[in-house]
Design a protein around this motif. Sequence first.
Motif, PDB file in Angstrom:
ATOM      1  N   GLN A 138      77.225   5.427  80.540  1.00  0.00           N
ATOM      2  CA  GLN A 138      78.384   4.930  79.808  1.00  0.00           C
ATOM      3  C   GLN A 138      77.997   4.063  78.610  1.00  0.00           C
ATOM      4  N   GLY A 139      76.894   3.326  78.778  1.00  0.00           N
ATOM      5  CA  GLY A 139      76.446   2.451  77.700  1.00  0.00           C
ATOM      6  C   GLY A 139      76.054   3.196  76.436  1.00  0.00           C
ATOM      7  N   LEU A 140      75.852   4.495  76.575  1.00  0.00           N
ATOM      8  CA  LEU A 140      75.399   5.277  75.418  1.00  0.00           C
ATOM      9  C   LEU A 140      76.550   5.787  74.552  1.00  0.00           C
ATOM     10  N   ILE A 141      77.768   5.633  75.042  1.00  0.00           N
ATOM     11  CA  ILE A 141      78.916   6.142  74.283  1.00  0.00           C
ATOM     12  C   ILE A 141      79.096   5.304  73.019  1.00  0.00           C
ATOM     13  N   ARG A 142      79.179   5.992  71.875  1.00  0.00           N
ATOM     14  CA  ARG A 142      79.313   5.291  70.596  1.00  0.00           C
ATOM     15  C   ARG A 142      80.782   5.113  70.231  1.00  0.00           C
ATOM     16  N   GLU A 143      80.986   4.274  69.225  1.00  0.00           N
ATOM     17  CA  GLU A 143      82.354   3.979  68.806  1.00  0.00           C
ATOM     18  C   GLU A 143      83.068   5.190  68.215  1.00  0.00           C
ATOM     19  N   ASP A 144      82.290   6.064  67.593  1.00  0.00           N
ATOM     20  CA  ASP A 144      82.913   7.235  66.957  1.00  0.00           C
ATOM     21  C   ASP A 144      83.142   8.379  67.942  1.00  0.00           C
ATOM     22  N   GLN A 145      82.876   8.129  69.214  1.00  0.00           N
ATOM     23  CA  GLN A 145      83.095   9.166  70.214  1.00  0.00           C
ATOM     24  C   GLN A 145      84.322   8.839  71.064  1.00  0.00           C
ATOM     25  N   THR A 146      84.976   9.887  71.532  1.00  0.00           N
ATOM     26  CA  THR A 146      86.103   9.686  72.435  1.00  0.00           C
ATOM     27  C   THR A 146      85.663  10.076  73.839  1.00  0.00           C
ATOM     28  N   LEU A 147      85.862   9.159  74.757  1.00  0.00           N
ATOM     29  CA  LEU A 147      85.418   9.405  76.131  1.00  0.00           C
ATOM     30  C   LEU A 147      86.617   9.634  77.052  1.00  0.00           C
ATOM     31  N   PHE A 148      86.524  10.675  77.862  1.00  0.00           N
ATOM     32  CA  PHE A 148      87.532  10.923  78.894  1.00  0.00           C
ATOM     33  C   PHE A 148      86.870  10.868  80.258  1.00  0.00           C
ATOM     34  N   TRP A 149      87.467  10.132  81.169  1.00  0.00           N
ATOM     35  CA  TRP A 149      87.017  10.173  82.570  1.00  0.00           C
ATOM     36  C   TRP A 149      87.836  11.227  83.285  1.00  0.00           C
ATOM     37  N   VAL A 150      87.144  12.208  83.853  1.00  0.00           N
ATOM     38  CA  VAL A 150      87.855  13.290  84.530  1.00  0.00           C
ATOM     39  C   VAL A 150      87.403  13.361  85.986  1.00  0.00           C
ATOM     40  N   ARG A 151      88.370  13.211  86.876  1.00  0.00           N
ATOM     41  CA  ARG A 151      88.050  13.287  88.299  1.00  0.00           C
ATOM     42  C   ARG A 151      88.348  14.689  88.817  1.00  0.00           C
ATOM     43  N   ASN A 152      87.297  15.330  89.313  1.00  0.00           N
ATOM     44  CA  ASN A 152      87.434  16.723  89.752  1.00  0.00           C
ATOM     45  C   ASN A 152      87.551  16.803  91.282  1.00  0.00           C
ATOM     46  N   LYS A 153      87.895  17.971  91.725  1.00  0.00           N
ATOM     47  CA  LYS A 153      88.024  18.292  93.158  1.00  0.00           C
ATOM     48  C   LYS A 153      89.113  17.451  93.824  1.00  0.00           C
ATOM     49  N   THR A 154      90.165  17.179  93.086  1.00  0.00           N
ATOM     50  CA  THR A 154      91.261  16.407  93.676  1.00  0.00           C
ATOM     51  C   THR A 154      92.013  17.231  94.716  1.00  0.00           C
ATOM     52  N   ASP A 155      91.673  18.522  94.804  1.00  0.00           N
ATOM     53  CA  ASP A 155      92.311  19.347  95.842  1.00  0.00           C
ATOM     54  C   ASP A 155      91.807  18.983  97.226  1.00  0.00           C
ATOM     55  N   ILE A 156      90.562  18.444  97.297  1.00  0.00           N
ATOM     56  CA  ILE A 156      90.062  18.082  98.628  1.00  0.00           C
ATOM     57  C   ILE A 156      89.967  16.576  98.833  1.00  0.00           C
ATOM     58  N   ASP A 157      90.195  15.828  97.774  1.00  0.00           N
ATOM     59  CA  ASP A 157      90.148  14.382  97.938  1.00  0.00           C
ATOM     60  C   ASP A 157      91.331  13.746  97.226  1.00  0.00           C
ATOM     61  N   GLU A 158      92.139  13.049  97.975  1.00  0.00           N
ATOM     62  CA  GLU A 158      93.392  12.522  97.444  1.00  0.00           C
ATOM     63  C   GLU A 158      93.298  11.040  97.097  1.00  0.00           C
ATOM     64  N   SER A 159      92.075  10.526  96.939  1.00  0.00           N
ATOM     65  CA  SER A 159      91.909   9.086  96.702  1.00  0.00           C
ATOM     66  C   SER A 159      92.808   8.605  95.577  1.00  0.00           C
ATOM     67  N   SER A 160      93.163   7.359  95.653  1.00  0.00           N
ATOM     68  CA  SER A 160      94.107   6.831  94.671  1.00  0.00           C
ATOM     69  C   SER A 160      93.462   6.822  93.294  1.00  0.00           C
ATOM     70  N   ILE A 161      94.320   6.875  92.295  1.00  0.00           N
ATOM     71  CA  ILE A 161      93.874   7.089  90.921  1.00  0.00           C
ATOM     72  C   ILE A 161      93.281   5.821  90.316  1.00  0.00           C
ATOM     73  N   ARG A 162      92.214   6.000  89.526  1.00  0.00           N
ATOM     74  CA  ARG A 162      91.681   4.872  88.767  1.00  0.00           C
ATOM     75  C   ARG A 162      92.375   4.886  87.418  1.00  0.00           C
TER      76      ARG A 162
END
Length: 444
Positions: free
Chosen positions: A318-342
């Motif tokens: 994460q520390g490598l992400i620059r200001e000119d970049q757009t970062l998306f956090w994507v949580r996959n496999k939500t079909d088998i894990d229903e953990s609460s959303i961050r």
Amino acid sequence: MNFQDTICAVATPPGVGALAIIRVSGPEAISLVDAVFKGKSLKHAEGNTIVYGHIVDGEKVVDEVLVSVFRNPRSFTGEDSLEISTHGSPFIIRYVMKLLVQKGCRPAGPGEFTQRAFLNGRLDLVQAEAVADLIAADSEAAHKTALNQLRGGFSRKLAILREDLIHFASLVELELDFGEEDVEFADRDDLKALILNLQDQIRPLIQSFESGNAIKEGFPVAIIGAPNAGKSTLLNALLNEDRAIVTDIAGTTRDIIEDTLIIDGIKFRFIDTAGIRETEDLIEAMGIERSKKALQDARLVLFLYDSTQGYEFLQDLQGLIREDQTLFWVRNKTDIDESSIREGEIRISARAQVGIEALKKQISQSVADLKTTDTTITNVRHFDHLTKAYSALDDVLTGLHSGITGDFLAQDIRLALHHLGEITGTISTDDLLKNIFGKFCIGK
Ligand code: GDP
């Protein structure tokens, strides 16, 4: 500019089609085509008309055609030009081309029609380059940008910038003519204000290059995640319906696969996810190295993690992400894990294809603000000259500040003018001379 020879070329793509177009341009275009044409005389045809007839080889009829006639200077090239619409058989096309060459046409080289249009003053360089971009445009945004440049918005803007500067350059050059007499025609404060103003206008042009270039080539996107997070599955889900082009670029050290996807008329390039595809046997360090490389080149970054596994792998990056970049956090496999959303994360199931459309929307919206205008720079040559013009203007400012003499100032101003003029293909010294002698009539 007058070309002696008449050129011909097939303007439609190779292969079989309903129709094909053969283009002929040059001083002898009309008489040369007339020599293989039977129908109403082309020599008497008016410009911007279409004539029906046959292409003949002696007595033999080769094809039934329509010939569009354009007369100098009202044609794309500025010369007499004709477009012969034949039937689209490769045999007919070859035959007609052979007849034209036998009569004295020369097969055109690449870009020769547009080159003639430029040299005959029908287009400036920016517009000529826009023709090539327009033909190559494969997304709505790229098409729009090329069309804008063809219409000349950017060229007009450059012309205005140059005019202001030429006026001042003329005054400074005039001082040089009065060398001994220590006069100042060009008010230094006005000149400084002008330079600052020019820089204010050139800066956004330079800055627009990054997105302009991305619009033309595609915004680079990296999907980063630990082995088995679902990167390949996600890429496939993204590409499923909208797969546009797959480019295999043979790298020097290893193969890089780029998958291109057009979302809402904007082109995205998914870079180097291939390397991370077969990471199952790879030690983690190697996976991280590859991720870093992909990260560096990306404009958008998708941090993908397996909902059942957590995201330690990504925290290190994460520390490598620059200001000119757009970062998306994507949580996959939500079909088998229903953990609460961050907060701020996007939930998907790549395998079940859930949340993919929403993810695409977010991707396209993140660059939608980078609207192109008719003065968006997409061409690296323009970028280069603008950057050099800007830096020459910096030198003018420095010179003004330290009170250097007019001849040094004039040099830097001329350099800035030169670079602005190079973009559209205008020759700056001529302009300068015309302006000095035309406007000021100093009678020397
Ligand atoms: P990569 O190593 O990050 O490219 O991961 P893959 O795309 O190869 O996926 C690793 C494994 O996770 C495969 O067995 C996939 O079928 C599985 N997988 C991917 N996405 C999902 C998902 O949304 N739900 C579930 N349950 N499994 C998934």
